[in-house]
Design a protein around this motif. Structure first.
Motif, PDB file in Angstrom:
ATOM      1  N   GLU A  54       0.634  -1.275  -0.194  1.00  0.00           N
ATOM      2  CA  GLU A  54      -0.279  -0.373   0.381  1.00  0.00           C
ATOM      3  C   GLU A  54       0.860   1.266   0.510  1.00  0.00           C
ATOM      4  N   LYS A  55       1.884   1.321   0.887  1.00  0.00           N
ATOM      5  CA  LYS A  55       3.107   2.149   1.034  1.00  0.00           C
ATOM      6  C   LYS A  55       3.818   2.472  -0.983  1.00  0.00           C
ATOM      7  N   THR A  56       3.635   1.151  -1.828  1.00  0.00           N
ATOM      8  CA  THR A  56       4.893   2.057  -2.371  1.00  0.00           C
ATOM      9  C   THR A  56       3.817   1.286  -4.211  1.00  0.00           C
ATOM     10  N   GLY A  57       2.662   1.212  -4.145  1.00  0.00           N
ATOM     11  CA  GLY A  57       2.266   0.919  -4.920  1.00  0.00           C
ATOM     12  C   GLY A  57       2.219  -0.319  -5.402  1.00  0.00           C
ATOM     13  N   VAL A  58       2.856  -1.429  -4.951  1.00  0.00           N
ATOM     14  CA  VAL A  58       3.757  -2.695  -5.521  1.00  0.00           C
ATOM     15  C   VAL A  58       1.551  -3.250  -5.148  1.00  0.00           C
ATOM     16  N   SER A  59       1.581  -3.980  -6.280  1.00  0.00           N
ATOM     17  CA  SER A  59       0.398  -5.292  -6.120  1.00  0.00           C
ATOM     18  C   SER A  59       0.223  -5.633  -4.777  1.00  0.00           C
ATOM     19  N   PRO A  60      -0.714  -5.652  -4.055  1.00  0.00           N
ATOM     20  CA  PRO A  60      -0.837  -6.547  -2.670  1.00  0.00           C
ATOM     21  C   PRO A  60      -0.918  -7.779  -3.452  1.00  0.00           C
TER      22      PRO A  60
END
Length: 439
Positions: A54-60
């Protein structure tokens, strides 16, 4: 090394010898513990991976799957502790794997991995935790209205890194040292138990050998005493039967001599039985094989054979009486002494006496009527004895049993004192017995 101390992986990650659990676990409860820890670690990494996404924009989804895989590697901590710690260091920037790092460091420190590797990986873990904590705290505090001093942030980061790294490493080092100490004590106890078992076996063998030697010695003494006296008694009984009617006075003298010999035999047997009842026998030294070649002299400090104290047994001064007994039985005996007569060790004198006694007994039994010659020679460091008889004089042979132990007993006596013994027939048809003993 596990938290329960059941298994310690070696440097190559092999399974411990004697393991009874599945795969690389020594016990099933260790496997259960590792599976539970791996499940908790996987759940922790899943949650922390989603938060990091959520902080880095990577797929959860990707972050969550990666977290599950990374956290579940804790199940391999006993097999590959170095790999587990390296994975925990690798995911430190993603701010996940705290349980993986703590348990991995403990297992690594408690294992048999070289100390330098433990130090390097622990330092890398602490450094990574320090950097991540410092950046996280500095970013969080800088975004607010309060700006904390950089020194305070650095100090807090150092304390946090030490708190996460030092306790598991120190505890693991203590557990590993304690486990190695216990194993060393167990191995030492096993070694002592094996040594005690070997000592007990050797003591049992020595006791059995002492019993056998004592039985042999008693049998030899009984043979020497009984065979000689009884042989002379049989000779006199035969003579008494022949002259009973023709010469009553000589028959009476022979009967008296026969009684005296019987009493002497009883006295000797009584003395021998008294020695046996006096107390436990002293264990004898190693058994000496009965060989006919000169044996190496026994050491001067060698123990006295069991049941033969130095001040007991017949002596050379009694040889004259022994010769007179044979002469009284009708044997022609020539007795000569060479060299300066002197007192010898009691065992040496007793052995020489028994050799002469048994040799004369054999003449009575196997060569009645033969002429015998006894030669005793005193030398500087030894004493020699020779008993030789000619062929039988034509007298009727006595019906006396022979067990064939006389020569064996003489040979054993002489060999036990480090002497040489030889016996055999002569060209004239007689028999010769000779012994050489160190004084």
């Amino acid at each position: 090394m596990s938290t329960t101390g059941e298994y310690v992986p070696d440097g190559a990650g092999g399974r411990s010898r004697g393991a009874a659990g599945p795969w690389w676990w020594a016990r099933r409860r260790g496997m259960v513990l590792d599976v539970v820890l791996a499940a908790v670690s996987a759940l922790e990494c899943l949650v922390e991976g989603v938060a990091f996404a959520e902080k880095t924009g990577v797929s959860p989804v990707v972050a969550g799957v990666f977290g599950l895989l990374a956290g579940s590697l804790l199940v391999l901590r006993r097999r590959w502790p170095v790999a587990v710690v390296l994975v925990s260091i690798a995911i430190t920037p993603a701010q996940m794997g705290i349980l993986l790092s703590v348990v991995g460091l403990y297992t690594l420190a408690a294992s048999d991995v070289p100390r330098r590797i433990i130090a390097v990986l622990s330092g890398m873990t602490m450094l990574g935790t320090l950097i991540v904590t410092f950046l996280q705290m500095h970013g969080d505090l800088s975004s607010g209205t309060y700006h904390a001093p950089l020194a305070a942030v650095a100090l807090t980061s150092v304390l946090a890194a030490l708190g996460v790294t030092a306790p598991p490493v120190l505890l693991g080092l203590y557990a590993g040292a304690r486990r190695r100490l216990v194993e060393s004590l167990r191995e030492r106890a096993d070694g002592l138990e094996r040594e005690l078992s070997l000592l007990a076996e050797k003591a049992s063998e020595r006791a059995e050998r002492a019993r056998m030697e004592e039985r042999t010695r008693i049998a030899r003494e009984m043979h020497d005493v009984v065979a000689h006296r009884v042989s002379l008694m049989v000779v006199h009984a035969a003579a008494l039967q022949a002259i009973a009617v023709k010469d009553p006075e000589k028959a009476s003298a022979s009967a008296q001599l026969l009684g005296d010999m019987g009493r002497q035999a009883l006295n000797e047997l009584r003395e021998m039985l008294g020695v046996l009842r006096a107390g436990p026998a002293v264990p004898a030294g190693p058994a000496v094989p009965a060989v006919t070649v000169p044996v190496e002299p026994a050491p001067a400090d060698s123990p006295t054979p069991a049941g033969e104290p130095d001040d007991s047994g017949p002596c050379l001064a009694e040889l004259h009486a022994l010769v007179e007994e044979s002469r009284a039985a009708g044997m022609h005996v020539e007795y000569t002494v060479e060299g300066a007569q002197r007192r010898l060790a009691a065992r040496v004198e007793a052995t020489v006496y028994r050799v002469v006694q048994e040799a004369l007994t054999n003449v009575h039994k196997h060569a009645p009527g033969a002429r015998a010659r006894i030669r005793l020679a005193y030398r500087e460091a030894e004493v020699a004895v020779l008993v030789q008889n000619g062929p039988s004089g034509g007298a009727p042979r006595l019906a006396l049993p022979s067990g064939g132990n006389g020569l064996i007993g003489m040979r054993e006596r002489v060999a036990a004192l480090g002497g040489g013994f030889a016996a055999g027939t002569t060209p004239e048809g007689g028999f010769r017995v000779s012994a050489l003993l160190p004084t």
